[in-house]
Write an enzyme that holds these catalytic residues in place. Structure first.
Site, PDB file in Angstrom:
ATOM      1  N   SER A 140       0.733  -1.067  -0.048  1.00  0.00           N
ATOM      2  CA  SER A 140       0.150  -0.056   0.078  1.00  0.00           C
ATOM      3  C   SER A 140       0.999   1.131   0.079  1.00  0.00           C
ATOM      4  CB  SER A 140      -0.828   0.115   1.180  1.00  0.00           C
ATOM      5  OG  SER A 140      -1.523   1.329   1.431  1.00  0.00           O
ATOM      6  N   TYR A 153      -2.593  -0.325  10.281  1.00  0.00           N
ATOM      7  CA  TYR A 153      -2.448  -0.553   8.758  1.00  0.00           C
ATOM      8  C   TYR A 153      -1.104  -0.073   8.617  1.00  0.00           C
ATOM      9  CZ  TYR A 153      -4.207  -1.150   4.126  1.00  0.00           C
ATOM     10  OH  TYR A 153      -4.296  -1.633   2.847  1.00  0.00           O
TER      11      TYR A 153
END
Length: 300
Positions: A140, A153
């Site tokens: 990501s 995250y």
């Protein structure tokens, strides 16, 4: 790098019931790949498998369960005879201030995104060594830059990026290629779920361009599929993410310095009003993960 194609190759995709995983499976099947779909939602997985072109089958598994993933790897190998590509895509997210996060949800993000990817690699890597195959780890933008209220995250995606880079160095001489896929905010259930939180949505909207946009799913996944065909070391779902590599070293000081402090001061009143809100996993995938774990432990 020239395309090798996926015609006739066996591709395993985790987190294949929805979002990036589902659309990637469709794109690879349309290119002639044979698909093994892995995820937590049996009905959704069966729906996806039945709708794909060509040969496809699905397995229900929690990617954090090493024994289950080893069994699935063996069954996929028995079913298809070989495994050429594995896409470690399964992931969940939570958001909000670290001290307000549900501790179990926070830990679950680390377990699924990082330890689940490691369990996936551990289970399938022997088959990839045999086929001189390709492992793609979906990371990501969060692996490149920290972000307030996204500690779990960011930590998990930074971890899987480092894991994939280390693994590439270990297995390259055996003919196995390892890639890292980077996505910014992409129109999935996970991102839409995060946007249900007013504070997170406003904070994201105030990020510098182009990091403040939500990008359409189809072109992002098309780029990932093309990267798989090339066995790329780095796959960028949005064109500008490649350029982020050259500046990422400066981002922690910027995000964790004046920008982060300014935005957290701005968000403080709204966060105080919602301090009692339970911040669990976001989106339909997060809900499915929580439901599956509740069923496993017979929690009503």
């Amino acid at each position: 790098m020239s395309r090798q194609g996926v015609q006739g190759k066996v591709v395993v995709v985790t987190g294949a019931a929805r979002g990036v995983g589902e659309l990637l499976a469709r794109k690879l099947a349309a290119r002639g790949a044979r698909l093994a779909l892995v995820g937590l939602e049996p009905d959704e997985l069966e729906r996806v498998a039945a709708s794909l072109e060509g040969d496809a089958e699905c397995w229900t598994a929690d990617v954090t369960d090493r024994q289950t993933m080893a069994r699935v790897a063996g069954e996929v190998l028995a079913r298809f005879g070989r495994i050429d590509v594995v896409v470690a895509n399964a992931g969940v997210a939570t958001g909000g201030p670290f001290l307000d996060a549900d501790p179990d949800a926070f830990d679950r993000v680390i377990h699924v995104n990082l330890l689940g990817s490691i369990a996936t690699a551990r289970a399938f890597l022997p088959a990839l060594v045999a086929s001189r195959g390709y492992l793609l780890q979906i990371a990501s933008l969060a692996a490149m830059t920290p972000a307030p209220m996204m500690a779990a995250y960011c930590a998990s995606k930074s971890g899987v990026e480092a894991f994939a880079h280390s693994l590439r160095a270990e297995v390259g001489h055996q003919g196995v290629a390892v890639g890292v896929g980077y996505l910014s905010w992409t129109d999935t259930d996970m991102v839409r779920g995060a946007d249900e939180d007013d504070v997170l949505r406003e904070l994201r909207a105030r990020l510098p361009w182009p990091t403040n946009r939500t990008y359409p799913l189809e072109p992002a996944v098309e780029r990932i599929a093309a990267g798989i065909e090339r066995r790329s070391s780095h796959v960028y779902a949005q064109w500008w993410l490649r350029g982020m590599q050259s500046v990422r070293g400066y981002l922690p000081a910027f995000i964790g310095g004046p920008l982060g402090r300014r935005e957290m001061r701005r968000a403080a009143p709204a966060l105080a009003r919602g301090a009692t809100v339970r911040r669990g996993l976001v989106g339909k995938g997060g809900a499915a993960d929580e439901s599956a774990r509740a069923a496993e432990h017979h929690v009503p």
